[in-house]
Design a protein around this motif. Structure first.
Motif, PDB file in Angstrom:
ATOM      1  N   ARG A  56      10.357   0.246  -4.744  1.00 41.15           N
ATOM      2  CA  ARG A  56      11.443   0.132  -3.766  1.00 41.15           C
ATOM      3  C   ARG A  56      12.616  -0.658  -4.359  1.00 41.15           C
ATOM      4  N   ASP A  61      10.749   5.588  -3.536  1.00 42.97           N
ATOM      5  CA  ASP A  61       9.840   5.486  -2.395  1.00 42.97           C
ATOM      6  C   ASP A  61       8.466   5.995  -2.810  1.00 42.97           C
ATOM      7  N   THR A  63       5.686   5.353  -1.012  1.00 48.21           N
ATOM      8  CA  THR A  63       4.791   5.248   0.142  1.00 48.21           C
ATOM      9  C   THR A  63       3.988   6.513   0.421  1.00 48.21           C
TER      10      THR A  63
END
Length: 144
Positions: A56, A61, A63
């Motif tokens: 990040r 990203d 995630t």
């Protein structure tokens, strides 16, 4: 047709997932990148929270990542397999045999990406910076 690249680390939990993102971004449409790990401990699990944070900080990203264990099918899919360190490279050679030798390389060409596991946030960030900087090697033609 894009070059198919597989990044591999021990668990597909820190280094190889971030390398997949970095190479995908830098390689654009000329690369299709996947990642996998040698052990299945983190199979279907998210990436390490400290690596998610390091990613990040660099504008990525991580995630959505879920860990994958390397398979014969995955090895067959790849044009190039980039091991994050020499011990991972040695294990790939041992497990998959000489028929895959021509695909195998170290991610950084001649040196390891150190494993940040069980270290602090700075180690994860330094690792991510090293991986991102390594994409320049691949833009320069290391991936064939």
């Amino acid at each position: 047709m894009p070059t198919k690249v597989l990044t591999v680390c021990l668990g597909n939990y820190c280094r190889s997932p971030f390398a997949q993102l970095a190479l995908s971004r830098q390689g654009g449409s000329r690369l299709t990148v996947r990642s996998a790990g040698l052990v299945s401990k983190w199979q279907d699990q998210p990436a390490n929270p400290m690596m998610i944070n390091a990613a990040r900080r660099l504008g990525y990203d991580l995630t959505a990542h879920r860990g994958r264990h390397i398979t014969l099918e995955t090895m067959g899919w790849a044009d190039t397999v980039l091991a994050m360190d020499a011990s991972v490279l040695a294990m790939l050679r041992s497990v998959f045999g000489p028929q895959y030798e021509s695909k195998l390389r170290l991610y950084l060409g001649d040196r390891d990406v150190p494993d940040p596991m069980e270290q602090d946030d700075d180690a994860f960030f330094d690792c991510a910076v090293m991986i991102e900087a390594g994409t320049a090697l691949h833009r320069g033609g290391l991936i064939t």
